[in-house]
Design an enzyme around this catalytic site. Structure first.
Site, PDB file in Angstrom:
ATOM      1  N   HIS A   1      -5.383   0.643  -2.226  1.00 49.89           N
ATOM      2  CA  HIS A   1      -5.433  -1.112  -2.239  1.00 49.89           C
ATOM      3  C   HIS A   1      -5.514  -1.324  -3.476  1.00 49.89           C
ATOM      4  CE1 HIS A   1      -8.854   0.342   1.081  1.00 49.89           C
ATOM      5  NE2 HIS A   1      -8.159   0.387   1.231  1.00 49.89           N
TER       6      HIS A   1
ATOM      7  N   HIS B   1      -5.056   6.665   0.325  1.00 54.73           N
ATOM      8  CA  HIS B   1      -3.407   5.622   0.157  1.00 54.73           C
ATOM      9  C   HIS B   1      -4.681   4.605  -0.260  1.00 54.73           C
ATOM     10  CE1 HIS B   1      -7.300   4.497   2.576  1.00 54.73           C
ATOM     11  NE2 HIS B   1      -6.610   2.713   3.237  1.00 54.73           N
TER      12      HIS B   1
ATOM     13  N   GLU C   1       0.382  -1.068  -0.077  1.00 55.86           N
ATOM     14  CA  GLU C   1       0.070   0.269   0.043  1.00 55.86           C
ATOM     15  C   GLU C   1       0.511   0.945   0.016  1.00 55.86           C
ATOM     16  OE1 GLU C   1      -3.090   0.322   2.785  1.00 55.86           O
ATOM     17  OE2 GLU C   1      -4.314  -1.391   2.434  1.00 55.86           O
TER      18      GLU C   1
ATOM     19  N   ASP D   1      -9.570   0.628   8.028  1.00 59.05           N
ATOM     20  CA  ASP D   1      -9.265   2.685   7.544  1.00 59.05           C
ATOM     21  C   ASP D   1     -10.630   2.961   8.639  1.00 59.05           C
ATOM     22  OD1 ASP D   1      -7.537   1.967   5.613  1.00 59.05           O
ATOM     23  OD2 ASP D   1      -9.190   2.028   4.636  1.00 59.05           O
TER      24      ASP D   1
HETATM   25 ZN   LIG Z   1      -7.129   0.716   3.354  1.00 55.63          ZN
END
Ligand SMILES: [Zn+2]
Length: 127
Positions: free
Chosen positions: A72, A70, A16, A83
């Protein structure tokens, strides 16, 4: 801004990536890359030094840290249970890039009651 975030996500995969969104609510003007301190593949932890540097950078340009992005790499572009549990602060924006098939990007405001999706066309978001 979105293109830069997608490029970062692709470079970091299969890990990530994460970063910080600078702007002036509700506009996101720019994304700043940050180190992901998390070793787990399905979460991110923004390096606090990068967070502090981004705040300083924002201040000198009359902007604010309005949120975070961010990726995935293996799931869809919606906030995961983690999250939501580990949200940086109430009301901040989360831009999430999924790389499952084509890169897909969605934007959420992380409220205490849960994430609320925002249109990606807010202000100059696509600029
Ligand atoms: Zn996430």
């Amino acid at each position: 801004m979105v293109a830069a975030v997608v490029a970062h996500a692709c470079e970091a995969a299969p890990a990530e990536c994460c970063g910080i969104l600078l702007g002036s609510e509700p506009r996101i003007v720019e994304s700043v890359r940050a180190r992901n301190l998390s070793d787990a593949v399905n979460r991110f932890l923004i390096d606090p030094r990068d967070h502090i540097a981004a705040r300083r950078e924002a201040r000198t340009r009359n902007l604010q840290v309005v949120g975070f992005y961010h990726s995935h790499p293996h799931s869809g572009p919606t906030p995961s249970v983690t999250d939501i549990a580990e949200v940086t602060y109430d009301g901040c924006l989360y831009l999430i890039v999924s790389l499952v098939s084509e890169p897909a990007v969605r934007l959420f405001r992380m409220n205490r009651e849960g994430p609320g999706e925002l249109p990606l066309t807010v202000g100059s978001l696509l600029g």
